[in-house]
Design a protein around this motif. Sequence first.
Motif, PDB file in Angstrom:
ATOM      1  N   TYR A 194       0.826  -1.194   0.000  1.00 37.32           N
ATOM      2  CA  TYR A 194       0.000   0.000   0.000  1.00 37.32           C
ATOM      3  C   TYR A 194       0.865   1.251   0.000  1.00 37.32           C
ATOM      4  N   LYS A 195       0.319   2.317  -0.558  1.00 33.93           N
ATOM      5  CA  LYS A 195       0.972   3.617  -0.515  1.00 33.93           C
ATOM      6  C   LYS A 195       0.455   4.346   0.720  1.00 33.93           C
ATOM      7  N   ILE A 196       1.359   4.911   1.478  1.00 30.92           N
ATOM      8  CA  ILE A 196       1.000   5.638   2.688  1.00 30.92           C
ATOM      9  C   ILE A 196       1.087   7.131   2.390  1.00 30.92           C
ATOM     10  N   LYS A 197       0.018   7.872   2.700  1.00 33.43           N
ATOM     11  CA  LYS A 197      -0.003   9.326   2.505  1.00 33.43           C
ATOM     12  C   LYS A 197      -0.296  10.000   3.832  1.00 33.43           C
ATOM     13  N   PHE A 198       0.408  11.079   4.103  1.00 28.33           N
ATOM     14  CA  PHE A 198       0.149  11.894   5.281  1.00 28.33           C
ATOM     15  C   PHE A 198      -0.579  13.156   4.845  1.00 28.33           C
ATOM     16  N   SER A 199      -1.666  13.469   5.506  1.00 27.03           N
ATOM     17  CA  SER A 199      -2.307  14.761   5.286  1.00 27.03           C
ATOM     18  C   SER A 199      -1.509  15.803   6.071  1.00 27.03           C
ATOM     19  N   THR A 200      -1.715  17.056   5.752  1.00 22.70           N
ATOM     20  CA  THR A 200      -1.038  18.124   6.487  1.00 22.70           C
ATOM     21  C   THR A 200      -1.419  18.076   7.961  1.00 22.70           C
ATOM     22  N   ALA A 201      -2.703  17.884   8.227  1.00 20.68           N
ATOM     23  CA  ALA A 201      -3.169  17.804   9.618  1.00 20.68           C
ATOM     24  C   ALA A 201      -2.574  16.584  10.323  1.00 20.68           C
ATOM     25  N   GLY A 202      -2.490  15.453   9.619  1.00 16.90           N
ATOM     26  CA  GLY A 202      -1.919  14.247  10.213  1.00 16.90           C
ATOM     27  C   GLY A 202      -0.453  14.413  10.552  1.00 16.90           C
ATOM     28  N   TYR A 203       0.272  15.084   9.656  1.00 11.99           N
ATOM     29  CA  TYR A 203       1.694  15.339   9.906  1.00 11.99           C
ATOM     30  C   TYR A 203       1.870  16.249  11.124  1.00 11.99           C
ATOM     31  N   LYS A 204       1.034  17.261  11.231  1.00 11.75           N
ATOM     32  CA  LYS A 204       1.111  18.168  12.383  1.00 11.75           C
ATOM     33  C   LYS A 204       0.806  17.429  13.682  1.00 11.75           C
ATOM     34  N   GLN A 205      -0.188  16.547  13.647  1.00 13.15           N
ATOM     35  CA  GLN A 205      -0.533  15.769  14.840  1.00 13.15           C
ATOM     36  C   GLN A 205       0.615  14.844  15.236  1.00 13.15           C
ATOM     37  N   LEU A 206       1.270  14.245  14.248  1.00 14.17           N
ATOM     38  CA  LEU A 206       2.402  13.362  14.517  1.00 14.17           C
ATOM     39  C   LEU A 206       3.534  14.134  15.187  1.00 14.17           C
ATOM     40  N   LYS A 207       3.780  15.354  14.734  1.00  8.66           N
ATOM     41  CA  LYS A 207       4.833  16.187  15.319  1.00  8.66           C
ATOM     42  C   LYS A 207       4.519  16.572  16.764  1.00  8.66           C
ATOM     43  N   LYS A 208       3.236  16.632  17.124  1.00  8.50           N
ATOM     44  CA  LYS A 208       2.835  17.006  18.484  1.00  8.50           C
ATOM     45  C   LYS A 208       2.971  15.851  19.481  1.00  8.50           C
ATOM     46  N   LEU A 209       3.049  14.634  18.986  1.00  8.04           N
ATOM     47  CA  LEU A 209       3.140  13.472  19.872  1.00  8.04           C
ATOM     48  C   LEU A 209       4.491  13.429  20.564  1.00  8.04           C
ATOM     49  N   PRO A 210       4.554  12.824  21.748  1.00  2.43           N
ATOM     50  CA  PRO A 210       5.862  12.599  22.380  1.00  2.43           C
ATOM     51  C   PRO A 210       6.740  11.762  21.436  1.00  2.43           C
ATOM     52  N   GLN A 211       8.040  11.996  21.491  1.00  2.00           N
ATOM     53  CA  GLN A 211       8.958  11.364  20.551  1.00  2.00           C
ATOM     54  C   GLN A 211       8.853   9.838  20.556  1.00  2.00           C
ATOM     55  N   THR A 212       8.727   9.222  21.720  1.00  2.00           N
ATOM     56  CA  THR A 212       8.649   7.756  21.779  1.00  2.00           C
ATOM     57  C   THR A 212       7.371   7.254  21.106  1.00  2.00           C
ATOM     58  N   THR A 213       6.265   7.970  21.311  1.00  2.00           N
ATOM     59  CA  THR A 213       4.988   7.584  20.690  1.00  2.00           C
ATOM     60  C   THR A 213       5.061   7.782  19.186  1.00  2.00           C
ATOM     61  N   ALA A 214       5.636   8.884  18.742  1.00  2.00           N
ATOM     62  CA  ALA A 214       5.769   9.155  17.306  1.00  2.00           C
ATOM     63  C   ALA A 214       6.602   8.076  16.626  1.00  2.00           C
ATOM     64  N   ARG A 215       7.667   7.650  17.268  1.00  2.00           N
ATOM     65  CA  ARG A 215       8.507   6.571  16.694  1.00  2.00           C
ATOM     66  C   ARG A 215       7.716   5.272  16.582  1.00  2.00           C
ATOM     67  N   ARG A 216       6.914   4.990  17.590  1.00  2.00           N
ATOM     68  CA  ARG A 216       6.102   3.770  17.561  1.00  2.00           C
ATOM     69  C   ARG A 216       5.083   3.832  16.421  1.00  2.00           C
ATOM     70  N   VAL A 217       4.479   5.000  16.226  1.00  2.00           N
ATOM     71  CA  VAL A 217       3.507   5.183  15.137  1.00  2.00           C
ATOM     72  C   VAL A 217       4.188   4.986  13.791  1.00  2.00           C
ATOM     73  N   ILE A 218       5.352   5.603  13.588  1.00  2.00           N
ATOM     74  CA  ILE A 218       6.087   5.474  12.326  1.00  2.00           C
ATOM     75  C   ILE A 218       6.451   4.014  12.073  1.00  2.00           C
ATOM     76  N   LYS A 219       6.885   3.317  13.102  1.00  3.30           N
ATOM     77  CA  LYS A 219       7.256   1.903  12.964  1.00  3.30           C
ATOM     78  C   LYS A 219       6.053   1.077  12.508  1.00  3.30           C
ATOM     79  N   LYS A 220       4.901   1.306  13.133  1.00  4.44           N
ATOM     80  CA  LYS A 220       3.698   0.550  12.769  1.00  4.44           C
ATOM     81  C   LYS A 220       3.220   0.903  11.361  1.00  4.44           C
ATOM     82  N   ILE A 221       3.339   2.175  10.978  1.00  8.85           N
ATOM     83  CA  ILE A 221       2.938   2.586   9.628  1.00  8.85           C
ATOM     84  C   ILE A 221       3.830   1.914   8.599  1.00  8.85           C
TER      85      ILE A 221
END
Length: 71
Positions: free
Chosen positions: A10-37
């Motif tokens: 699958y192709k993964i796309k980030f919306s502008t809002a989704g990218y902003k939300q990812l940046k707001k997450l704590p670093q450990t949580t953001a890394r976990r999200v990126i890993k799962k994606i």
Amino acid sequence: MLPKNMSLSYKIKFSTAGYKQLKKLPQTTARRVIKKINILKSFSNKTSNVKKIRGTQNSVYRLRISNLRVL
């Protein structure tokens, strides 16, 4: 249902809002999200916590990561 040895890509796309939300997450949580994606990119029938969202025209899936939902 896919055969056990078949996987899709699958192709993964980030919306502008989704990218902003990812940046707001704590670093450990953001890394976990990126890993799962990244795991989702090579989606197979063994991937857990992924469900197709009903009522959408296109194939949209949600990925559950702890108390977060990624669409």
